[in-house]
Design an enzyme around this catalytic site. Structure first.
Site, PDB file in Angstrom:
ATOM      1  N   HIS A   1       4.193  32.774 -12.505  1.00  8.86           N
ATOM      2  CA  HIS A   1       5.235  32.313 -11.595  1.00  8.86           C
ATOM      3  C   HIS A   1       6.588  32.961 -11.813  1.00  8.86           C
ATOM      4  CE1 HIS A   1       3.138  28.337 -10.224  1.00  8.86           C
ATOM      5  NE2 HIS A   1       2.363  29.403 -10.134  1.00  8.86           N
TER       6      HIS A   1
ATOM      7  N   TRP B   1       3.942  20.132  -9.036  1.00 13.17           N
ATOM      8  CA  TRP B   1       4.237  21.413  -8.386  1.00 13.17           C
ATOM      9  C   TRP B   1       4.162  21.216  -6.891  1.00 13.17           C
ATOM     10  CZ3 TRP B   1       1.139  24.276  -5.005  1.00 13.17           C
ATOM     11  CH2 TRP B   1       1.706  25.485  -4.581  1.00 13.17           C
TER      12      TRP B   1
ATOM     13  N   GLU C   1       7.030  22.105 -12.349  1.00 14.19           N
ATOM     14  CA  GLU C   1       6.606  23.513 -12.410  1.00 14.19           C
ATOM     15  C   GLU C   1       7.287  24.321 -11.318  1.00 14.19           C
ATOM     16  OE1 GLU C   1       2.488  26.190 -12.076  1.00 14.19           O
ATOM     17  OE2 GLU C   1       2.439  24.007 -11.797  1.00 14.19           O
TER      18      GLU C   1
ATOM     19  N   ASP D   1       1.168  36.153  -8.191  1.00 18.84           N
ATOM     20  CA  ASP D   1       0.581  34.969  -8.815  1.00 18.84           C
ATOM     21  C   ASP D   1      -0.808  34.719  -8.252  1.00 18.84           C
ATOM     22  OD1 ASP D   1       0.263  32.561 -10.193  1.00 18.84           O
ATOM     23  OD2 ASP D   1       1.036  31.426  -8.491  1.00 18.84           O
TER      24      ASP D   1
ATOM     25  N   ASP E   1      -3.668  34.207 -10.120  1.00 16.26           N
ATOM     26  CA  ASP E   1      -4.498  33.313 -10.941  1.00 16.26           C
ATOM     27  C   ASP E   1      -5.861  33.893 -11.282  1.00 16.26           C
ATOM     28  OD1 ASP E   1      -2.761  30.964 -11.249  1.00 16.26           O
ATOM     29  OD2 ASP E   1      -2.900  30.843  -9.082  1.00 16.26           O
TER      30      ASP E   1
ATOM     31  N   ASP F   1      -4.931  27.849 -15.887  1.00 15.24           N
ATOM     32  CA  ASP F   1      -4.823  27.745 -14.428  1.00 15.24           C
ATOM     33  C   ASP F   1      -5.264  29.054 -13.791  1.00 15.24           C
ATOM     34  OD1 ASP F   1      -4.242  27.214 -11.820  1.00 15.24           O
ATOM     35  OD2 ASP F   1      -2.072  27.086 -12.065  1.00 15.24           O
TER      36      ASP F   1
ATOM     37  N   LYS G   1       8.045  28.043  -9.175  1.00 14.58           N
ATOM     38  CA  LYS G   1       7.236  29.066  -8.509  1.00 14.58           C
ATOM     39  C   LYS G   1       8.175  30.194  -8.109  1.00 14.58           C
ATOM     40  CE  LYS G   1       3.334  30.147  -6.034  1.00 14.58           C
ATOM     41  NZ  LYS G   1       1.955  30.212  -6.527  1.00 14.58           N
TER      42      LYS G   1
ATOM     43  N   HIS H   1       0.933  26.782 -18.394  1.00 13.08           N
ATOM     44  CA  HIS H   1      -0.201  27.123 -17.553  1.00 13.08           C
ATOM     45  C   HIS H   1      -0.511  28.589 -17.814  1.00 13.08           C
ATOM     46  CE1 HIS H   1      -0.442  23.837 -14.207  1.00 13.08           C
ATOM     47  NE2 HIS H   1      -0.645  23.375 -15.419  1.00 13.08           N
TER      48      HIS H   1
ATOM     49  N   ASP I   1       4.332  28.579 -15.965  1.00 16.47           N
ATOM     50  CA  ASP I   1       3.087  29.212 -15.532  1.00 16.47           C
ATOM     51  C   ASP I   1       3.245  30.719 -15.665  1.00 16.47           C
ATOM     52  OD1 ASP I   1       1.228  30.576 -13.604  1.00 16.47           O
ATOM     53  OD2 ASP I   1       0.569  28.524 -13.233  1.00 16.47           O
TER      54      ASP I   1
END
Length: 423
Positions: free
Chosen positions: A264, A187, A228, A296, A298, A328, A230, A288, A261
Site C-alpha cells: 500500500h 480498511w 489500514e 498493490d 497481492d 494478505d 491505501k 499485512h 500493508d
C-alpha cells in the site's frame, strides 16, 4: 541413512556453526514456535465469502485466475485451512472477513452477530488458534460508487458505521471465547478515479465515522482496533481518502493500531523501514505481509529481500510484542492451498533467519562505530547454514521437510479439490 537421519546430521553441524557465532539454535526454534502468523481466509475462495458467493468484487479488488478446486462452502474452506496449516510449522491464527459469516437466511452487514461466526469459533477452539476480524466495506450495493465511511450521504455512512460497530462486537466475542485478543482491521476502498475538487471534506467525514465506530470502549484483552491505509486502487487512482498520512495520524491520535500493508505504498517505499518510525508514536502495529508487483496486486509472499528485511526489523528491534503478523494475498492462478503454504512458510523462514543473526554482536560493532565488522558479519550471516536448521525445525514439528509438502498438496488436489464443482 534415512532422510530424518540426514536432516538431524546436517542440523548437528549447523548447530555447532551457529554456536561458534554465539547463537543457540534450540533457543531460536523455541522462540520461533511462539510467534503467531495470522493466515487470511480469503486466499481459499478468491475473496467471495458466503454472504453472496456469486457476487462481484468491488472496491479496487480483483482476483486473477480460475484454478480448479476453489472452496465453495465454509466446510470446504475450513478443510482446506486444516490441510494447509498441517504443512506449516509454528503458531498460527486465522483472519476472517465479515462476508465469511454463516446463516440460513440473508443477513444485512449492519446486522451481523457473533452467532453467525460460531462455527468458526468452534473450529478455532478445536484447532487451538486465535481469530482476527475485518469489517467488509466493499462488494456491496452501498459501496458501488467507491465511497463508504466518507460518503456525503449520511444514511450511507451510518450503514457502514453500524456494520463496523457490529464487527467490533464479533471481534470482542472472538477474544473472549478463544482467550487471545482479536485484531480487527478497518480498511475502506474510499477514493476517486479522477482528481477531486475537495480533498478535505471526505477525510473529515472519514475521521468522524471512525470516531463513531470506536466510541464504545472495548478491553484490549479481547479486541484491538486497527486502521489500514491505501495508496490507490482500481477506481481510486487519483485520490484515496484513507491515505498513509491520514491513517498514521488517526492511529496515533486515537491510540489504536496502525496497519501497514506491504503493497500500500509507493514502489520505492518499504514497510521494513517504517516499523521503527511508527512504533515511536503508536503502541502496536498490524502487519499485512503481501507482495506488490508494480502495484498493490497481492501476490503470494516470496522469500525475498523485503520479507527478510521485515523479519530482521522485528528481531533486531525486539518489537515482536508490538507487532501482529498477518498475511494478505489472493492468487487464483495456482493451487490456492499451495499459495497459503508457500507464503506462510516463507514468512516463518524469514523469522528463523532473523533469529539466527548475531544481533548482539552486530549492535556492539555498531555501537563501537566498527562498521567494517558490522557489514562483514551481516554478509557472512547470509550464507550460514540456516536452511539445515529450518529442515530440522520442520522435522521436529512433524511437518513436511523441504518441498515434500508439495506431494501432500498434489494428493489433496487429486483426492479432494478436483472433485469440487467448477466455480
Amino acid at each position: 541413512m534415512s532422510q530424518s537421519q540426514k536432516v538431524e546430521a546436517a542440523y548437528a553441524i549447523a548447530r555447532d556453526v551457529f554456536a561458534a557465532a554465539g547463537i543457540d539454535t534450540a533457543v531460536a526454534l523455541d522462540r520461533l514456535d511462539t510467534i503467531p502468523i495470522s493466515m487470511h481466509c480469503w486466499q481459499g475462495d478468491d475473496v467471495r465469502g458466503f454472504e453472496n458467493p456469486a457476487g462481484q468484487l468491488t472496491g479496487g479488488i480483483q482476483v486473477s485466475g480460475n484454478y480448479p478446486g476453489r472452496a465453495g462452502t465454509p466446510s470446504e474452506l475450513r478443510a482446506d485451512l486444516d490441510f494447509a496449516m498441517a504443512q506449516i510449522p509454528g503458531q498460527k491464527r486465522l483472519n476472517l472477513h465479515a462476508i465469511y459469516l454463516e446463516s440460513d437466511t440473508p443477513v444485512a452487514r449492519d446486522a451481523i452477530e457473533s452467532r453467525h461466526f460460531q462455527n468458526w469459533v468452534d473450529w478455532a477452539r478445536k484447532s487451538q488458534i486465535g481469530l482476527d476480524f475485518n469489517p467488509t466495506c466493499f462488494s456491496h450495493p452501498l459501496s458501488a460508487d467507491g465511497l463508504t465511511l466518507s460518503h456525503p450521504d449520511k444514511a450511507v455512512r451510518d450503514f457502514w458505521i453500524s456494520h463496523c460497530k457490529a464487527s467490533r462486537k464479533v471481534s470482542e466475542y472472538f477474544g473472549k471465547e478463544l482467550g487471545t485478543p482479536s485484531v480487527m482491521n478497518i480498511w475502506v476502498p474510499d477514493g476517486m478515479k479522477d482528481l477531486p475538487a475537495d480533498r478535505f471534506a471526505p477525510r473529515e467525514r472519514l475521521a468522524q465515522s471512525l470516531d463513531a465506530i470506536i466510541a464504545e470502549p472495548i478491553s484490549r484483552d479481547f479486541h484491538k482496533d486497527a486502521v489500514e491505509s491505501k495508496l490507490f486502487g482500481i477506481g481510486a487512482e487519483s485520490y484515496t481518502v484513507g491515505s498513509s498520512e491520514f491513517c498514521m495520524g488517526y492511529a496515533t491520535s486515537r491510540n489504536i493500531l496502525l496497519c501497514l500493508d506491504a503493497g500500500h505504498f509507493h514502489p520505492t517505499e518499504v514497510v521494513s523501514d517504517k516499523l521503527s518510525s511508527v512504533l515511536q508514536f503508536v503502541d502496536e502495529v498490524l502487519l499485512h505481509v503481501s507482495r506488490p508487483v508494480r502495484w498493490d496486486s497481492d501476490h503470494v509472499v516470496l522469500f525475498d529481500d523485503e520479507l527478510q528485511a521485515i523479519a530482521n526489523e522485528l528481531i533486531r528491534g525486539d518489537i515482536l510484542g508490538k507487532v501482529n503478523i498477518g498475511l494478505d494475498f489472493f492468487d487464483a492462478s495456482i493451487n490456492r492451498v499451495a499459495a497459503w503454504v508457500i507464503g506462510t512458510r516463507n514468512m516463518r523462514k524469514a523469522l528463523l533467519r532473523a533469529l539466527l543473526e548475531p544481533v548482539a554482536r552486530l549492535k556492539k560493532a555498531e555501537g563501537e562505530r566498527d562498521f567494517t565488522t558490522r557489514l562483514a558479519m551481516m554478509e557472512e550471516a547470509k550464507s550460514m547454514p540456516w536452511s539445515a536448521v529450518w529442515d530440522f525445525y520442520c522435522l521436529s514439528r512433524n511437518v513436511p521437510v523441504g518441498i515434500a509438502w508439495l506431494d501432500e498438496v498434489k494428493n489433496y488436489e487429486r483426492n479432494v479439490l478436483s472433485k469440487r464443482k467448477a466455480a
